[in-house]
Scaffold this motif. Sequence first.
Motif, PDB file in Angstrom:
ATOM      1  N   THR A  58      -9.322  -5.387  -3.459  1.00 45.68           N
ATOM      2  CA  THR A  58      -7.894  -5.680  -3.557  1.00 45.68           C
ATOM      3  C   THR A  58      -7.490  -6.804  -2.604  1.00 45.68           C
ATOM      4  O   THR A  58      -6.801  -7.760  -2.996  1.00 45.68           O
ATOM      5  CB  THR A  58      -7.064  -4.425  -3.229  1.00 45.68           C
ATOM      6  OG1 THR A  58      -7.336  -3.412  -4.211  1.00 45.68           O
ATOM      7  CG2 THR A  58      -5.575  -4.735  -3.232  1.00 45.68           C
ATOM      8  N   ARG A 116     -11.353   4.112   1.669  1.00 50.84           N
ATOM      9  CA  ARG A 116     -11.616   3.524   0.354  1.00 50.84           C
ATOM     10  C   ARG A 116     -12.034   2.062   0.514  1.00 50.84           C
ATOM     11  O   ARG A 116     -11.481   1.178  -0.124  1.00 50.84           O
ATOM     12  CB  ARG A 116     -10.360   3.630  -0.521  1.00 50.84           C
ATOM     13  CG  ARG A 116      -9.090   3.143   0.163  1.00 50.84           C
ATOM     14  CD  ARG A 116      -7.844   3.344  -0.674  1.00 50.84           C
ATOM     15  NE  ARG A 116      -7.848   2.573  -1.883  1.00 50.84           N
ATOM     16  CZ  ARG A 116      -7.428   1.312  -1.992  1.00 50.84           C
ATOM     17  NH1 ARG A 116      -6.983   0.657  -0.912  1.00 50.84           N
ATOM     18  NH2 ARG A 116      -7.455   0.699  -3.150  1.00 50.84           N
ATOM     19  N   HIS A 134      -5.622   3.442   4.306  1.00 54.93           N
ATOM     20  CA  HIS A 134      -5.544   2.387   3.299  1.00 54.93           C
ATOM     21  C   HIS A 134      -6.819   1.556   3.148  1.00 54.93           C
ATOM     22  O   HIS A 134      -6.999   0.894   2.130  1.00 54.93           O
ATOM     23  CB  HIS A 134      -4.368   1.460   3.613  1.00 54.93           C
ATOM     24  CG  HIS A 134      -3.045   2.149   3.618  1.00 54.93           C
ATOM     25  ND1 HIS A 134      -2.543   2.790   2.505  1.00 54.93           N
ATOM     26  CD2 HIS A 134      -2.121   2.314   4.599  1.00 54.93           C
ATOM     27  CE1 HIS A 134      -1.357   3.303   2.806  1.00 54.93           C
ATOM     28  NE2 HIS A 134      -1.084   3.033   4.062  1.00 54.93           N
ATOM     29  N   PHE A 140       0.800  -1.219   0.000  1.00 55.28           N
ATOM     30  CA  PHE A 140       0.000   0.000   0.000  1.00 55.28           C
ATOM     31  C   PHE A 140       0.836   1.274   0.000  1.00 55.28           C
ATOM     32  O   PHE A 140       0.299   2.355  -0.244  1.00 55.28           O
ATOM     33  CB  PHE A 140      -0.930   0.028   1.221  1.00 55.28           C
ATOM     34  CG  PHE A 140      -2.089  -0.929   1.144  1.00 55.28           C
ATOM     35  CD1 PHE A 140      -2.543  -1.429  -0.064  1.00 55.28           C
ATOM     36  CD2 PHE A 140      -2.750  -1.320   2.304  1.00 55.28           C
ATOM     37  CE1 PHE A 140      -3.619  -2.301  -0.133  1.00 55.28           C
ATOM     38  CE2 PHE A 140      -3.838  -2.192   2.244  1.00 55.28           C
ATOM     39  CZ  PHE A 140      -4.276  -2.687   1.028  1.00 55.28           C
ATOM     40  N   GLU A 141       2.122   1.182   0.312  1.00 58.19           N
ATOM     41  CA  GLU A 141       2.992   2.363   0.423  1.00 58.19           C
ATOM     42  C   GLU A 141       4.256   2.102  -0.370  1.00 58.19           C
ATOM     43  O   GLU A 141       5.187   1.452   0.108  1.00 58.19           O
ATOM     44  CB  GLU A 141       3.322   2.627   1.893  1.00 58.19           C
ATOM     45  CG  GLU A 141       3.903   4.001   2.159  1.00 58.19           C
ATOM     46  CD  GLU A 141       2.870   5.103   2.024  1.00 58.19           C
ATOM     47  OE1 GLU A 141       3.135   6.039   1.235  1.00 58.19           O
ATOM     48  OE2 GLU A 141       1.815   5.041   2.687  1.00 58.19           O
ATOM     49  N   ARG A 142       4.342   2.631  -1.597  1.00 61.23           N
ATOM     50  CA  ARG A 142       5.377   2.215  -2.525  1.00 61.23           C
ATOM     51  C   ARG A 142       6.267   3.340  -3.044  1.00 61.23           C
ATOM     52  O   ARG A 142       7.396   3.099  -3.462  1.00 61.23           O
ATOM     53  CB  ARG A 142       4.720   1.531  -3.741  1.00 61.23           C
ATOM     54  CG  ARG A 142       3.835   0.363  -3.377  1.00 61.23           C
ATOM     55  CD  ARG A 142       3.110  -0.206  -4.588  1.00 61.23           C
ATOM     56  NE  ARG A 142       4.023  -0.662  -5.621  1.00 61.23           N
ATOM     57  CZ  ARG A 142       3.621  -1.231  -6.763  1.00 61.23           C
ATOM     58  NH1 ARG A 142       2.329  -1.388  -7.001  1.00 61.23           N
ATOM     59  NH2 ARG A 142       4.514  -1.622  -7.652  1.00 61.23           N
ATOM     60  N   GLU A 148       0.105  -6.478  -9.675  1.00 59.72           N
ATOM     61  CA  GLU A 148      -0.001  -5.077 -10.088  1.00 59.72           C
ATOM     62  C   GLU A 148      -1.431  -4.732 -10.487  1.00 59.72           C
ATOM     63  O   GLU A 148      -1.942  -3.654 -10.160  1.00 59.72           O
ATOM     64  CB  GLU A 148       0.952  -4.778 -11.244  1.00 59.72           C
ATOM     65  CG  GLU A 148       2.418  -4.759 -10.873  1.00 59.72           C
ATOM     66  CD  GLU A 148       2.779  -3.633  -9.929  1.00 59.72           C
ATOM     67  OE1 GLU A 148       1.951  -2.722  -9.696  1.00 59.72           O
ATOM     68  OE2 GLU A 148       3.902  -3.667  -9.395  1.00 59.72           O
ATOM     69  N   ASN A 180      -1.591   0.597  -8.037  1.00 60.40           N
ATOM     70  CA  ASN A 180      -0.970   1.773  -7.418  1.00 60.40           C
ATOM     71  C   ASN A 180       0.509   1.907  -7.726  1.00 60.40           C
ATOM     72  O   ASN A 180       1.266   2.496  -6.946  1.00 60.40           O
ATOM     73  CB  ASN A 180      -1.172   1.727  -5.901  1.00 60.40           C
ATOM     74  CG  ASN A 180      -0.486   0.524  -5.242  1.00 60.40           C
ATOM     75  OD1 ASN A 180       0.029  -0.364  -5.919  1.00 60.40           O
ATOM     76  ND2 ASN A 180      -0.509   0.475  -3.916  1.00 60.40           N
ATOM     77  N   ARG A 181       0.949   1.340  -8.854  1.00 56.42           N
ATOM     78  CA  ARG A 181       2.364   1.481  -9.209  1.00 56.42           C
ATOM     79  C   ARG A 181       2.713   2.966  -9.302  1.00 56.42           C
ATOM     80  O   ARG A 181       2.035   3.736  -9.992  1.00 56.42           O
ATOM     81  CB  ARG A 181       2.669   0.798 -10.534  1.00 56.42           C
ATOM     82  CG  ARG A 181       4.164   0.820 -10.873  1.00 56.42           C
ATOM     83  CD  ARG A 181       4.432   0.472 -12.333  1.00 56.42           C
ATOM     84  NE  ARG A 181       4.149  -0.907 -12.652  1.00 56.42           N
ATOM     85  CZ  ARG A 181       5.007  -1.924 -12.483  1.00 56.42           C
ATOM     86  NH1 ARG A 181       6.192  -1.679 -11.966  1.00 56.42           N
ATOM     87  NH2 ARG A 181       4.678  -3.144 -12.818  1.00 56.42           N
TER      88      ARG A 181
END
Length: 346
Positions: free
Chosen positions: A259, A252, A248, A187-189, A323, A328-329
Amino acid sequence: MESESMEYRYLGRSGLKVSVLSFGNMTSGWGDGTEQWNFECVDKCIRRGVNFFDTAEFYGLGIAETVLGRNFKQGGYDRDDLIITTKLAPSGFGIQGLSRKRIRQAIDHSLERMQLDYVDVLYLHRFDPEVPLEESIRIINEIIESDKAFYWGTSAFTPQQISECFAICEKHGWIPPIVEQCEYHMFERGIVERDYVPLFDQYGLGTTVWSPMCGGLLSGRYNDGNIPAGRLESSPFTALFRQWYDKHIGSRKEAAIKTLTGLKALADELGCSQAQLALSWVIKNPDVSTAIMGASASHHLDDNLGAVDVMKKLTPEVLARIEDLLGNRPAPSMHWRTFTPNPPRR
């Protein structure tokens, strides 16, 4: 001692080889019985090939360091086989922040609590805007020269702050940092896959990433979008967890449930747990030196340690499916000579 079932990577441009999974004891020392529980985790990790152990003076205001040190003594492990790290915080221990005075005192207190002569890596645990960075780095280098630490790193520094560290070290001929400890998970990329990329390429910076399962949100226990009963009770980290959940999942929920349940279905196909899938995805990234695990139950730790084997199942096709589920890439940086996006890092 290395284990055939564990993978090891060099930590930045150092000669340290660290297990790709590591153990952090942030939650140790917050209640009765945690010391024995922590020892069981440490012992299990060592028997499974984990050699990297992370703590900080801020965790339990010193209690976590004390617990970890007692655990090592109880187990009688060979110190040469272990990579032990701690972090010095700019707040919570008086008004002196990360000044020369405070760092000089703090390392002695940390080593005393852990019953150690040295730590392998000493981190600056957040940037201190009230102390000149040059002052903090100077004393860190003196500590290394006195063999109380062998390497140093940063934690939750911005790319600009880390670049300043390297510039200061180059100017004075000081030992530069080898590692950044940062948040990274499905979730944090952005910070690992985009913001730090120039630092990986230019300086060979290593990473010891924390919360690889986003505080447990990616473990499979939150797939219905709700927080299990009791999760927000009797924990010093309730506010942090609530922040993760609201960002996260809570903000949403419908998309997050889609997801999470999609990840669960994919994990079932691969014959692994959803937690193993999330953790193996993190360590699949070659820019991750090690992912710091925590555990609230013995079977959770057993499950997490199996992520190394699951990583081998993450083929390009499986990664592409992940992906699609995440969506969220991070937008890639631009190659300004060709005006085309740089290829994805992963």
